[in-house]
Design a protein around this motif. Structure first.
Motif, mmCIF file in Angstrom:
data_model
loop_
_atom_site.group_PDB
_atom_site.id
_atom_site.type_symbol
_atom_site.label_atom_id
_atom_site.label_comp_id
_atom_site.label_asym_id
_atom_site.label_seq_id
_atom_site.Cartn_x
_atom_site.Cartn_y
_atom_site.Cartn_z
ATOM 1 N N SER A 239 -8.786 -38.994 -26.559
ATOM 2 C CA SER A 239 -9.640 -39.824 -27.421
ATOM 3 C C SER A 239 -11.080 -39.431 -27.140
ATOM 4 O O SER A 239 -11.508 -39.441 -25.973
ATOM 5 C CB SER A 239 -9.431 -41.314 -27.113
ATOM 6 N N ASP A 241 -15.442 -39.209 -28.354
ATOM 7 C CA ASP A 241 -16.574 -39.686 -29.147
ATOM 8 C C ASP A 241 -17.323 -38.478 -29.715
ATOM 9 O O ASP A 241 -17.330 -37.407 -29.111
ATOM 10 C CB ASP A 241 -17.535 -40.503 -28.268
ATOM 11 N N ASP A 243 -18.549 -35.625 -32.721
ATOM 12 C CA ASP A 243 -18.067 -34.770 -33.812
ATOM 13 C C ASP A 243 -16.678 -34.236 -33.477
ATOM 14 O O ASP A 243 -16.510 -33.370 -32.610
ATOM 15 C CB ASP A 243 -19.062 -33.614 -33.998
ATOM 16 N N LEU A 244 -15.661 -34.746 -34.175
ATOM 17 C CA LEU A 244 -14.274 -34.366 -33.879
ATOM 18 C C LEU A 244 -14.020 -32.900 -34.199
ATOM 19 O O LEU A 244 -13.305 -32.202 -33.483
ATOM 20 C CB LEU A 244 -13.320 -35.259 -34.669
ATOM 21 N N ALA A 247 -15.374 -30.839 -31.372
ATOM 22 C CA ALA A 247 -14.504 -30.962 -30.209
ATOM 23 C C ALA A 247 -13.249 -30.108 -30.372
ATOM 24 O O ALA A 247 -12.786 -29.450 -29.435
ATOM 25 C CB ALA A 247 -14.116 -32.427 -29.993
ATOM 26 N N GLU A 248 -12.735 -30.075 -31.583
ATOM 27 C CA GLU A 248 -11.544 -29.262 -31.863
ATOM 28 C C GLU A 248 -11.853 -27.780 -31.679
ATOM 29 O O GLU A 248 -11.058 -27.035 -31.084
ATOM 30 C CB GLU A 248 -11.068 -29.536 -33.282
ATOM 31 N N ALA A 262 -6.287 -32.499 -34.981
ATOM 32 C CA ALA A 262 -7.004 -33.777 -34.972
ATOM 33 C C ALA A 262 -6.034 -34.894 -35.323
ATOM 34 O O ALA A 262 -5.223 -34.764 -36.247
ATOM 35 C CB ALA A 262 -8.149 -33.725 -35.970
ATOM 36 N N ARG A 265 -9.020 -40.574 -34.194
ATOM 37 C CA ARG A 265 -10.286 -40.322 -33.519
ATOM 38 C C ARG A 265 -10.082 -39.485 -32.267
ATOM 39 O O ARG A 265 -10.850 -39.591 -31.296
ATOM 40 C CB ARG A 265 -10.954 -41.648 -33.134
ATOM 41 N N GLY A 266 -9.074 -38.647 -32.266
ATOM 42 C CA GLY A 266 -8.811 -37.842 -31.090
ATOM 43 C C GLY A 266 -8.180 -36.507 -31.415
ATOM 44 O O GLY A 266 -8.056 -36.119 -32.585
ATOM 45 N N LEU A 267 -7.798 -35.800 -30.356
ATOM 46 C CA LEU A 267 -7.189 -34.488 -30.477
ATOM 47 C C LEU A 267 -5.838 -34.477 -29.786
ATOM 48 O O LEU A 267 -5.637 -35.154 -28.770
ATOM 49 C CB LEU A 267 -8.072 -33.418 -29.822
ATOM 50 N N VAL A 290 -19.246 -33.438 -25.368
ATOM 51 C CA VAL A 290 -18.188 -34.221 -26.006
ATOM 52 C C VAL A 290 -17.653 -35.203 -24.970
ATOM 53 O O VAL A 290 -17.156 -34.809 -23.916
ATOM 54 C CB VAL A 290 -17.046 -33.320 -26.522
#
Length: 316
Positions: A239, A241, A243-244, A247-248, A262, A265-267, A290
């Motif tokens: 989980s 916070d 820019d997803l 982060a990916e 994605a 709200r997580g990866l 991140v």
């Protein structure tokens, strides 16, 4: 175990039939010094029959059991002296103290009075019963009796300890104490053959596991090797916070990461080995500012493997 670790036990092509039932069907495996090898399977799978042949109590219809290269059979005595066999059935005299129980069996095994006293004192310490050594066994808990029972198998300083369901019928605290004892024995260099139908015990204790089903060894290896049979991979759920998408992109650059998706709200990351990969993933994300709020790791376990190999869940 490393390749140069001495091989203590070698079982080759073991077979055993009872009337029209094949209890053990062409089972082969080895155990090295300091290794704990688990036979994992449901009750009735053939585990007890296998270890009875290993201990020289039951004659195989075919196959060989070797301890340090010396054949074991129902007629031999010398190699059996290198084996400590702890069956499911307790051999504890309730009206004797723990010390008296161990002394009785030490004397049966030919130890002198002085040697028996010395060895009994050592074994009481190994199984954690020194403080209760002079209490009668009838006042012991079930777990304490199990530990005393294991102690009987250690009196003659075997190189191979054979344990048949050693935690059967004991409470969780006692199970933990027994497993701690077994782990320490393996660390001391003892080879251990351990039968169980508890997945968590096999995963916690055993360096390698042989999966037994209907008398056959259907697979063996480390947990990681057995899971690899399924072609499955570990999963890491994060989980985060910020820019997803960013982060990916960062997670994809970590070498051990096989795939990233994605999820809300997580990866979700697909990796070879979550425990080794996770620090690198967290470090890479931290360097890119991140923030990770929660981490969840899902590793395929032996229950998954057993279900895949046998088509059924493992229950006692």
């Amino acid at each position: 175990m490393t390749t140069d670790t001495p091989e203590v036990l070698s079982c080759k092509g073991l077979r055993k039939r009872f009337d029209d039932v094949t209890a053990v069907d062409d089972v082969s495996f080895t155990i090295a010094a300091g290794e704990t090898y688990g036979l994992l399977g449901p009750n009735g799978a053939g585990k007890t029959t296998i270890i009875s042949m290993v201990a020289g109590i039951l004659r195989p219809d075919a196959g060989d059991v070797l301890v340090e290269g010396v054949p074991v059979s129902t007629r031999t005595t010398e190699p059996k002296g290198r084996i400590g066999y702890v069956p499911q059935e307790l051999a504890v005299y309730p009206d004797l103290t723990g010390r008296e129980n161990l002394t009785f069996f030490a004397r049966l095994q030919g130890l002198s009075r002085v040697a028996a006293a010395r060895r009994v004192a050592h074994v009481l310490g190994v199984v954690g019963l020194t403080d209760r050594a002079d209490d009668r066994a009838e006042h012991y808990s079930g777990g304490m009796r199990r530990r005393l029972h294991i102690g009987m198998g250690l009196l003659h300083e075997p190189i191979l300890l054979v344990l048949d369901e050693p935690t059967a019928g004991v409470d969780p605290q006692s199970r933990n104490a027994i497993m701690d004892n077994i782990r320490e024995l393996a660390h001391s260099g003892l080879a251990i053959l351990y039968t169980t139908h508890y997945m968590e015990e096999a995963e916690r204790l055993c360096d390698r596991v042989g999966v037994i089903d209907a008398g056959r060894l259907v697979a063996e290896g480390t947990r990681r090797e057995l899971v690899a049979l399924l072609g499955e991979r570990d999963r890491i759920s994060l989980s985060v916070d910020g820019d997803l998408g960013h982060a990916e992109d960062v997670a994809r650059l970590v070498p051990a990461v096989l795939g990233v998706a994605a999820r809300g709200r997580g990866l979700e990351l697909l990796v070879h080995d979550a425990r080794q990969c996770l620090p690198a993933v967290l470090s890479a994300l931290a360097e890119e500012d991140v923030r990770v709020r929660a981490v969840e790791v899902d590793e395929p376990n032996l229950e998954t493997v057993f279900l895949h190999l046998t088509g059924r869940a493992l229950r006692g």
